[in-house]
Design a protein around this motif. Structure first.
Motif, short mmCIF file in Angstrom:
data_model
loop_
_atom_site.label_atom_id
_atom_site.label_comp_id
_atom_site.label_asym_id
_atom_site.label_seq_id
_atom_site.Cartn_x
_atom_site.Cartn_y
_atom_site.Cartn_z
N ARG A 114 0.84 -1.21 0.00
CA ARG A 114 0.00 0.00 0.00
C ARG A 114 0.87 1.26 0.00
NH1 ARG A 114 -4.76 -0.93 4.35
NH2 ARG A 114 -5.47 1.03 3.37
N VAL A 115 2.01 1.20 0.70
CA VAL A 115 2.95 2.32 0.65
C VAL A 115 3.49 2.47 -0.77
CG1 VAL A 115 5.22 3.11 1.40
CG2 VAL A 115 3.60 2.21 3.08
N LEU A 116 3.85 1.33 -1.39
CA LEU A 116 4.40 1.38 -2.76
C LEU A 116 3.38 1.94 -3.74
CD1 LEU A 116 6.26 -2.07 -2.95
CD2 LEU A 116 7.25 0.20 -2.62
N ALA A 117 2.11 1.62 -3.52
CA ALA A 117 1.08 2.15 -4.41
C ALA A 117 1.00 3.67 -4.31
CB ALA A 117 -0.27 1.52 -4.06
N VAL A 118 1.13 4.21 -3.10
CA VAL A 118 1.13 5.67 -2.92
C VAL A 118 2.34 6.29 -3.60
CG1 VAL A 118 1.23 7.54 -1.23
CG2 VAL A 118 -0.21 5.54 -0.79
N LEU A 119 3.52 5.70 -3.40
CA LEU A 119 4.74 6.24 -3.99
C LEU A 119 4.68 6.20 -5.52
CD1 LEU A 119 7.55 4.74 -1.71
CD2 LEU A 119 6.33 6.92 -1.47
N ILE A 239 1.04 13.32 12.23
CA ILE A 239 2.08 12.62 11.47
C ILE A 239 2.63 13.54 10.38
CG2 ILE A 239 2.52 10.73 9.85
CD1 ILE A 239 0.58 9.01 11.47
N VAL A 240 1.70 14.21 9.67
CA VAL A 240 2.13 15.12 8.60
C VAL A 240 2.92 16.29 9.18
CG1 VAL A 240 1.32 16.72 6.83
CG2 VAL A 240 0.21 14.48 7.08
N ARG A 241 2.45 16.83 10.29
CA ARG A 241 3.13 17.99 10.88
C ARG A 241 4.50 17.62 11.40
NH1 ARG A 241 -0.48 19.25 14.24
NH2 ARG A 241 0.44 18.67 16.26
N TRP A 242 4.60 16.48 12.11
CA TRP A 242 5.87 16.08 12.71
C TRP A 242 6.90 15.70 11.64
CZ3 TRP A 242 3.49 12.44 16.98
CH2 TRP A 242 2.86 13.23 17.96
N ALA A 243 6.46 15.26 10.47
CA ALA A 243 7.38 14.85 9.41
C ALA A 243 7.88 16.02 8.57
CB ALA A 243 6.70 13.82 8.51
N THR A 265 -0.45 5.78 8.75
CA THR A 265 0.67 6.09 7.86
C THR A 265 0.20 6.15 6.41
OG1 THR A 265 2.22 5.01 9.37
CG2 THR A 265 2.96 5.35 7.10
N ILE A 266 -0.61 5.16 6.01
CA ILE A 266 -1.11 5.11 4.63
C ILE A 266 -1.97 6.33 4.34
CG2 ILE A 266 -2.45 3.77 2.98
CD1 ILE A 266 0.21 2.50 3.86
N ALA A 267 -2.76 6.77 5.32
CA ALA A 267 -3.61 7.95 5.12
C ALA A 267 -2.80 9.24 5.11
CB ALA A 267 -4.68 8.00 6.21
N ALA A 268 -1.73 9.29 5.90
CA ALA A 268 -0.94 10.52 6.02
C ALA A 268 0.02 10.71 4.86
CB ALA A 268 -0.16 10.49 7.33
N LEU A 269 0.49 9.62 4.24
CA LEU A 269 1.53 9.72 3.23
C LEU A 269 1.12 10.56 2.02
CD1 LEU A 269 4.42 8.74 2.97
CD2 LEU A 269 3.58 6.64 1.89
N PRO A 270 -0.07 10.38 1.42
CA PRO A 270 -0.44 11.23 0.28
C PRO A 270 -0.53 12.71 0.66
CG PRO A 270 -1.85 9.30 0.41
CD PRO A 270 -1.08 9.34 1.67
N LYS A 271 -1.10 12.98 1.82
CA LYS A 271 -1.21 14.36 2.27
C LYS A 271 0.17 14.98 2.46
CE LYS A 271 -5.61 13.51 4.68
NZ LYS A 271 -6.44 14.30 3.73
N TYR A 272 1.10 14.21 2.98
CA TYR A 272 2.44 14.72 3.22
C TYR A 272 3.15 15.02 1.90
CZ TYR A 272 7.32 14.88 4.68
OH TYR A 272 8.63 15.27 4.89
N ILE A 273 3.05 14.07 0.96
CA ILE A 273 3.71 14.27 -0.33
C ILE A 273 3.14 15.50 -1.03
CG2 ILE A 273 4.08 13.27 -2.63
CD1 ILE A 273 4.14 10.52 -1.27
#
Length: 742
Positions: A114-119, A239-243, A265-273
């Motif tokens: 799922r992480v790879l799919a986001v990346l 998570i987004v703010r701390w990263a 993590t899966i939910a935060a990753l797209p928002k962070y990118i």
């Protein structure tokens, strides 16, 4: 007293059967080795599986604020990438407006894809620091990860804190992870991140030697600038703010793709990118950040060139060893679940057997001990007692002394099967001393126990024959009790209650428990179900005509008692158990003799079952053994005991790798059930409960030996081996029944 002696000349040449038996004996050692190798293979698979699952967990820090006086200030205050080019510690920072997105603790079959799919969706590369044990378990995920253009680094094999480990453990963790990567994706890597590490200013005197040693070997250690702390599951916004790094600075950012539930993590990753790209950031790998700082390739379309510069193709021995490791882990990953299912099946079968024995034994006891119970008119006519003897000088006199006290009229036939120790002379002297004129001694060449019994049956003068071993003694009332069931004309054979006489030793006490619980409780159950599988050689009675009609005691198998019992069932005779007819036998006094005896019993039983496999299709009353007895014997005496070691193996496995307390409680619960059954069996046989104190140790040691014996027997049967009947060494310590109490 009458003596019949066969002609005995010079020493004869070995017969064809004896030569075959000799060749078979020479083959037993390889079969023992094969059985041991199978057990070793199973143990190795479980140890490998346990090792793969050991210590892999969360990302909690285990040490803070430790001394760092040996660490150079330039390292403590430097960037997150530590190299030792030229033997000198150097740190490198991630370029401004650049994110080296890193992930720890994978691969995970659920979260990593799922992480790879986001990346892939956002065309962003990542650097994944992988745990070697997880790599070996999920090689397909690693291949997908590398094929997508991401970079990998080492995160040790078991996620252990290397700061407290010796050099050998450190090297083993690194080497094993490299092998796992080689087997999974055909690569090795020069990147390393220590479990429980954070920023460079947290390096202390414990961890510094590890980084220095690995750096001198060419590894680049990677730390973090910004930690999302997603393992705490604080919520997507945090998570987004701390990263997010401050003021446009470049950063090595830490996320996790495994080690727990990673939905946040899966939910935060797209928002962070999306957030970082909106701020003008580009994403790269650790190698990409190094190349950019050194003036290499620049960012193009949100990525950089040479994103996998840390990878090296795996070749030669490393590649093949890696593939072997991944293959071995695949076997373990398949084997352990399969064994778990087998464990459940075996556990249910074992507990079901205990329940069946308790219920049916209780019913049998009540039925046979009612005041009004009777087999019919009392049997008072004389019977013949056959005593096959081969080198029984220590015991034969005690046997005859016990028979001299019999309350039932008997004739005694001692069939001397070619003894070389003067057994027949001792028997003759004992009979003369006791004034027993009803004793005949029949001598024959050494052709085996079945032939001796057949000789006795042919020579018997009465229509009921009692068979006993030459190392066994009867109580005065044993024969009378044993023959009463013959009042019923349908009864063809009767099993007596065999007891261990030499029970004062540890091995004897273990066998005593086994006899009372495992044999006699079983016989009560089989008797009630009308499918008794075995008349014990130590004490059994037969209608002479039934034995002769069945062709006598067969030499086709090593378990002539089981063979004749099944044959009588198939001929339509009933076989019953008389619990009040007790015999005292001398059990093996050493582990070697015990192994020989039980090996012969187990293998002989398998031979007898195979010989009478046709009983499964027998019709009518004579087919009851095939319909009921055969399946029960195969299930309870062959299949379940063969797989029963799974319970013990998994108990140890669970104690070491899963939950010590739960596993110990489960083992104690099973032991409690067995103690309950044993206590009830002892109550039925009116035995002293103090022997049950030996039962826990019996479960730990004696039972394991019985499992190995059965496995050895199965290997012999499957490989087509033969085995001759073995003579056990006797001491004669079991005297007359008056000297043996319960």
């Amino acid at each position: 007293m009458t003596t019949t002696t066969s002609s005995r000349g010079r020493r004869r040449a070995p017969s064809r059967i004896e030569r075959a038996a000799g060749r078979a004996a020479a083959l037993q050692k390889p079969r023992v080795i094969l059985a041991a190798l199978l057990l070793l293979a199973l143990t190795s698979v479980l140890l490998l599986d346990g090792y793969l699952r050991a210590e892999v967990g969360g990302d909690q820090r285990v040490r803070t604020g430790a001394s760092s006086s040996e660490v150079p200030d330039a390292v403590l205050d430097g960037g997150p990438i530590l190299t030792f080019r030229g033997g000198r510690a150097t740190t490198v920072s991630v370029p401004d407006k650049t994110i080296a997105l890193t992930f720890d603790d994978g691969p995970d079959p659920t979260w990593t894809p799922r992480v790879l799919a986001v990346l892939e969706k956002y065309d962003v590369p990542g650097t994944f620091f992988l745990v070697g044990s997880m790599v070996s378990r999920y090689p397909g995920v690693v291949r997908d990860l590398v094929r997508q253009g991401n970079e990998v680094g080492i995160h040790t094999f078991t996620h252990v804190d290397l700061s407290y480990q010796g050099d050998a453990r450190v090297r083993r963790e690194i080497t094993q992870t490299q092998l796992a990567l080689a087997g999974a994706a055909g690569i090795t890597t020069t990147l390393f991140r220590a479990p429980y590490s954070s920023q460079t200013d947290a390096i202390d005197n414990y961890s510094w030697p590890v980084y220095r040693t690995l750096g001198e070997e060419g590894y680049t250690s990677v730390f973090v600038d910004t930690d999302s702390d997603d393992w705490k599951r604080p919520g997507v916004s945090k998570i987004v703010r701390w990263a997010t790094p401050e003021d446009g600075e470049g950063a090595s950012v830490l996320f996790h793709d495994a080690g727990g539930e990673r939905s946040q993590t899966i939910a935060a990753l797209p928002k962070y990118i999306e957030k970082m790209k909106a701020k003008g950031y580009t994403f790269t790998t650790v190698s990409g950040a190094l190349e950019e700082q050194r003036g290499g390739a620049r960012a193009v379309g949100g990525t950089t060139g040479r994103l996998q510069a840390a990878h090296r193709p795996a070749t030669g021995v490393t590649l093949y060893e890696g593939k072997a490791l991944v293959a071995a882990v695949a076997v373990a990953e398949w084997t352990v679940p399969a064994l778990s299912v087998g464990l459940v099946v075996v556990g249910v079968a074992v507990l079901g057997r205990f329940a069946m024995m308790l219920v049916l034994a209780r019913r049998h006891h009540r039925q046979r001990n009612r005041r009004r119970f009777s087999w019919g008119p009392a049997v008072t006519r004389p019977v013949s007692v056959i005593v096959p003897a081969y080198n029984e000088k220590e015991c034969i006199a005690h046997t005859l002394e016990s028979l001299a006290r019999s309350t039932h009229p008997i004739e005694v036939l001692v069939v001397d099967d070619g003894s070389t120790d003067g057994t027949s002379q001792i028997a003759r002297a004992a009979a003369d001393r006791l004034g027993m004129r009803n004793v005949r001694i029949v001598r024959q060449e050494n052709v085996g126990k079945p032939a001796a019994l057949n000789n006795g049956v042919r020579s018997a003068r009465h229509d009921i024959v009692v068979m006993m071993d030459g190392d066994t003694v009867f109580e005065p009332d044993t024969v009378r009790q044993l023959v009463q069931p013959f009042a019923d004309p349908r009864v063809g054979a009767v099993a007596g209650n065999a007891k261990v006489g030499n029970r004062d030793t540890l091995i004897g006490a273990w066998q005593h428990i086994e006899y009372v619980m495992g044999f006699n409780l079983d016989r009560r159950m089989y008797d009630l179900l009308r499918c008794m599988p075995t008349i014990p050689g130590a004490i059994g009675a037969f209608r002479r005509e039934a034995v002769l009609e069945a062709g006598g005691m067969s030499e086709d198998t090593l378990a002539e008692d089981t063979d004749i019992t099944i044959a009588l069932h198939r001929a339509g005779w009933q076989v019953v158990y008389e619990e009040h007819a007790r015999a005292w036998t001398e059990a093996p006094g050493s582990l070697k003799q015990l192994w020989s005896q039980r090996y012969r019993w187990s293998y002989g039983t398998m031979q007898a079952l195979w010989k009478h496999r046709g009983s499964l299709t027998d019709k009518g009353p004579s087919g009851r053994f095939g319909r009921v007895g055969m399946p029960l014997v195969v299930l309870f005496q062959v299949v379940t005991p063969v797989f029963a070691p799974l319970i013990d193996v998994f108990t140890v496995y669970s104690m070491v790798f899963v939950d010590l307390r739960a596993a110990l409680l489960a083992w104690l619960a099973v032991l409690g059930v067995q103690l309950l059954c044993a206590a009830y069996a002892f109550r039925l046989d009116r035995e002293m409960y103090r022997y049950l104190l030996m039962m826990p140790l019996q479960q730990l040691a004696y039972r394991q030996m019985m499992y190995l014996v059965l496995i050895h027997s199965c290997v012999t049967a499957l490989t087509g081996g033969r085995l001759r009947w073995q003579k056990l060494e006797r001491t004669g310590e079991v005297g007359t029944p008056a000297g043996v109490g319960s």
